[in-house]
Design a protein around this motif. Structure first.
Motif, PDB file in Angstrom:
ATOM      1  N   GLN A  48      27.611 113.780  54.198  1.00  0.00           N
ATOM      2  CA  GLN A  48      28.137 113.646  55.559  1.00  0.00           C
ATOM      3  C   GLN A  48      27.893 112.240  56.102  1.00  0.00           C
ATOM      4  O   GLN A  48      28.726 111.677  56.813  1.00  0.00           O
ATOM      5  CB  GLN A  48      27.488 114.695  56.472  1.00  0.00           C
ATOM      6  N   LYS A  75      30.585 110.025  54.680  1.00  0.00           N
ATOM      7  CA  LYS A  75      31.867 110.213  55.380  1.00  0.00           C
ATOM      8  C   LYS A  75      31.844 109.555  56.749  1.00  0.00           C
ATOM      9  O   LYS A  75      32.806 108.888  57.147  1.00  0.00           O
ATOM     10  CB  LYS A  75      32.152 111.714  55.545  1.00  0.00           C
ATOM     11  N   ASP A  76      30.744 109.732  57.480  1.00  0.00           N
ATOM     12  CA  ASP A  76      30.649 109.142  58.818  1.00  0.00           C
ATOM     13  C   ASP A  76      30.669 107.618  58.743  1.00  0.00           C
ATOM     14  O   ASP A  76      31.271 106.954  59.594  1.00  0.00           O
ATOM     15  CB  ASP A  76      29.353 109.601  59.505  1.00  0.00           C
ATOM     16  N   TRP A 116      32.109 105.694  56.432  1.00  0.00           N
ATOM     17  CA  TRP A 116      33.474 105.238  56.150  1.00  0.00           C
ATOM     18  C   TRP A 116      34.370 105.424  57.381  1.00  0.00           C
ATOM     19  O   TRP A 116      35.187 104.559  57.715  1.00  0.00           O
ATOM     20  CB  TRP A 116      34.024 106.012  54.961  1.00  0.00           C
ATOM     21  N   ALA A 117      34.217 106.558  58.094  1.00  0.00           N
ATOM     22  CA  ALA A 117      35.037 106.804  59.279  1.00  0.00           C
ATOM     23  C   ALA A 117      34.746 105.765  60.359  1.00  0.00           C
ATOM     24  O   ALA A 117      35.662 105.253  61.016  1.00  0.00           O
ATOM     25  CB  ALA A 117      34.775 108.213  59.811  1.00  0.00           C
ATOM     26  N   CYS A 174      32.754 108.583  46.312  1.00  0.00           N
ATOM     27  CA  CYS A 174      33.671 109.734  46.209  1.00  0.00           C
ATOM     28  C   CYS A 174      33.447 110.485  44.895  1.00  0.00           C
ATOM     29  O   CYS A 174      33.531 111.719  44.854  1.00  0.00           O
ATOM     30  CB  CYS A 174      35.121 109.267  46.301  1.00  0.00           C
ATOM     31  N   LEU A 182      34.803 113.692  46.752  1.00  0.00           N
ATOM     32  CA  LEU A 182      35.634 113.543  47.952  1.00  0.00           C
ATOM     33  C   LEU A 182      37.041 113.124  47.530  1.00  0.00           C
ATOM     34  O   LEU A 182      37.435 111.968  47.633  1.00  0.00           O
ATOM     35  CB  LEU A 182      35.024 112.498  48.896  1.00  0.00           C
ATOM     36  N   LEU A 190      39.563 111.705  50.390  1.00  0.00           N
ATOM     37  CA  LEU A 190      39.187 110.378  50.874  1.00  0.00           C
ATOM     38  C   LEU A 190      39.438 109.306  49.811  1.00  0.00           C
ATOM     39  O   LEU A 190      39.840 108.185  50.130  1.00  0.00           O
ATOM     40  CB  LEU A 190      37.712 110.374  51.279  1.00  0.00           C
TER      41      LEU A 190
END
Length: 690
Positions: A128, A131-132, A134-135, A156, A161, A164
């Protein structure tokens, strides 16, 4: 004394008036003064609302604090140190928190900062956080360079992932081309780094000195060295790991077509001292630090400033840092100076790509694996370095083999065929086979270990971990092996502690709970002594046996911080009935609390209070009323709206909106609603003595 003090005041008053008063406008008694320094666009009129000054004509409340390029560079460097420190201590999410604080401080993070957090999230198994990260990077409009793209594809692959990874390929990877004959390699430097000369400081207007660092402008220079083959190979790895073999096959076909027919790109020279020393990149690419001891010192409590972005809690023990001498990763030195794939020739690199594809593919049988290897590298000549390929082959072979003896035989077959000496990384696969298939047959863990010791090669930490795992499976003692061979010789981590805790639980299951408790305590002390942050999984592993061990692994600070944060979250859980733009500014997107903000002195203050106000030219001298006046443009539509601060009365009730209820925090009869830290400390001490 009174005469002296009056005289002193008179002299100071005359001096200050002689210095300032003759050149300052006298403020009008009741009209607000709009020409003051505090209301110039680009100063802090709106608290911490930071805007880049590229659009200086249209900006209302602009750059928060003017900093020179050198200051911003230093802020970025110290933030990088802080992120690496947080990753090293097992908290990659705090690294992401540091990145957001950098945005609040107007020191724009670079791709390097995001990369450090991605690497840490893989290292500590936090998908997580990755992901955060990269976001956040995409939301802030930071364009990833090729190193960051490769790093994200590997992330990934680690976390599966798929969406993504495909999104990243479609967004950022369409422009990369392989090096052609006659093309400049590396590309010339596109531009100088931004700096202001002495002449610029004299001639430019103030709004051109509002300097913000844009990491996207460094991308042409970041792409001087051609890394297209790295991007294709890491994307292929991600596709294999995410269960897309057809797409991976297409990428592999492009590499097979292009690599033999295009020139080998020059690898970017190594700047990391760890590579120069050990021949490999350290996990976080961090600087080599000397061996040092932290000694308890009274000045550490008073003079130490928190530059890390984390809360620094002083150590009462001596903590040893970076003491270990063994390499954390295997050192490959036959093919090239540094053992890094970016220095491989194209032919060697294709062999490296085959090895990666082989390691990430799930094989059904040993025959299928052998057929694929024969098809891909059957006609290769022996001029290349085969060590890595054979190591990768053995890693794949272990998963589909039936016995450890067959893996051991394959290792010696390949070494004989390619005229190699077995290296510790190959023995690692043999020990992993013992972990999977047990210790049966003529070949045993102890015999292979003796053979490895006879080769007189440097054994890396990965091999030592595999040996400990094999010993655990064969009912020997990894604890004794760890103390004798690993504890003081390597920069060990939580992986070894996990193996030890499994052995200790076996001891407890056999009835010796006292010994299990003593050994778990000792492991916990080792982690503190050698500055290895015990992972959350290991802490929970010990806490699972709390009924019989009664062992605390959390510090009182940890428990208190958790409790206060949770209490704070519970207090703010009131769900509004309608969207409320005054309360819901950006708090839901920030990982830090928006109730307090750092001011220009880099200390935490309540937002919009008088304490954070920079001085104005209103008062005849800057010393007259330094931090007490709130000079605001009363016609400004962006001005602060003050609301009643108690939740008992709705701000929309007309009778109570401006009746002075925002002073309710000073009422003694409401004291029980405020934070009572002393009571919490007493409760915590009672619940967790010692």
């Amino acid at each position: 004394k009174a005469t002296v003090s009056v005289l002193y005041w008179w002299v100071w008053d005359k001096m200050s008036k002689a210095t300032w008063a003759h050149r300052l406008p006298t403020p009008h008694p009741f009209k607000p003064v709009f020409q003051s320094f505090a209301n110039v666009p680009g100063s802090r009129v709106n608290g911490w609302e930071a805007t880049a000054m590229e659009n200086y004509e249209h900006v209302k409340g602009g750059v928060v604090n003017m900093k020179s390029p050198k200051q911003i560079r230093d802020m970025r460097r110290s933030a990088m140190d802080g992120i690496q420190e947080q990753v090293r201590s097992g908290r990659p999410l705090w690294g992401l928190d540091t990145i957001q604080k950098m945005y609040m401080n107007n020191a724009n993070p670079t791709q390097e900062h995001y990369r450090a957090v991605l690497i840490g999230s893989v290292q500590w198994d936090e998908p997580q956080t990755a992901k955060d990260c990269w976001a956040l990077m995409e939301r802030q409009g930071v364009m990833p360079d090729d190193k960051t793209i490769c790093c994200f594809f590997e992330t990934c692959a680690a976390f599966k992932l798929r969406d993504l990874a495909m999104q990243c390929w479609n967004r950022y990877c369409n422009e990369f081309t392989f090096l052609e004959h006659g093309e400049a390699d590396p590309k010339p430097i596109a531009r100088e780094k931004h700096s202001l000369t002495r002449d610029d400081h004299y001639t430019l207007p103030w709004w051109k000195k509002q300097w913000t660092y844009d990491p996207n402008k460094d991308i042409p220079d970041a792409h001087r060295y051609n890394r297209t083959r790295d991007i294709y190979s890491s994307a292929m790895t991600a596709m294999i790991a995410c269960g897309e073999p057809d797409l991976a096959g297409q990428l592999l076909k492009v590499l097979e077509d292009k690599l033999p027919s295009t020139p080998t790109p020059i690898g970017e020279p190594v700047t990391d001292p760890n590579v120069a020393i050990h021949g490999h990149n350290n996990v976080n690419g961090m600087k080599k630090k000397p061996v040092r001891f932290r000694i308890p010192n009274m000045y550490l409590f008073t003079l130490r400033r928190n530059t890390r972005g984390i809360d620094w809690i002083p150590n009462h023990e001596w903590v040893m840092q970076d003491h270990q001498v063994g390499p954390a990763h295997p050192t490959r030195s036959r093919d090239n100076e540094h053992g890094d794939p970016r220095f491989y020739s194209n032919k060697q690199y294709l062999l490296y790509v085959y090895e990666k594809a082989m390691r990430y593919t799930v094989w059904n049988s040993t025959d299928e694996l052998d057929r694929w290897v024969e098809e891909k590298v059957g006609d290769y000549n022996d001029e290349l370095n085969w060590e890595d390929f054979v190591t990768g082959y053995l890693k794949s072979y272990v998963k589909v083999s039936k016995t450890a003896e067959s893996v051991y035989g394959k290792m010696h077959d390949w070494c004989e065929k390619k005229n190699l000496r077995p290296v510790p990384a190959m023995y690692t696969s043999v020990f992993n086979a013992f972990t999977l298939h047990g210790n049966e047959g003529d070949v045993t863990v102890s015999s292979v270990n003796k053979e490895l010791r006879k080769t007189k090669q440097t054994i890396d930490l990965e091999t030592q971990t595999a040996i400990m795992n094999a010993l655990l499976t064969s009912n020997s003692s990894p604890h004794d092996y760890f103390v004798k061979n690993v504890l003081r010789s390597y920069k060990w981590d939580n992986e070894q502690i996990t193996i030890l805790l499994k052995e200790y639980r076996n001891i407890g299951d056999q009835g010796d709970v006292e010994k299990q408790r003593a050994l778990c305590e000792r492991a916990h002390i080792w982690c503190q002594r050698y500055n290895v942050g015990m992972s959350e999984k290991n802490k929970q592993f010990i806490e699972d046996d709390y009924d019989r061990l009664q062992l605390q692994v959390r510090t009182k600070e940890e428990l208190l911080v958790w409790k206060m944060k949770r209490q704070h979250d519970m207090k703010d859980r009131l769900v509004p009935k309608m969207p409320n733009p005054i309360q819901d500014r950006v708090t839901h997107t920030l990982s830090v609390s928006d109730h307090v903000n750092p001011d220009h002195l880099e200390q935490w203050v309540v937002p919009y209070s008088n304490a954070g106000r920079s001085f104005t030219w209103q008062h005849g001298s800057p010393h007259a009323a330094p931090n007490t006046t709130d000079v605001r443009d009363l016609t400004d539509i962006n001005r602060v709206k003050y609301l009643p601060q108690d939740n008992l009365v709705s701000p929309w009730v007309r009778s109570s909106a401006f009746s002075g209820s925002n002073r309710s925090q000073y009422r003694p009869e409401r004291a029980h609603e405020r934070l009572n830290v002393n009571r919490w400390l007493e409760e915590t001490n009672r619940a967790f003595p010692g």
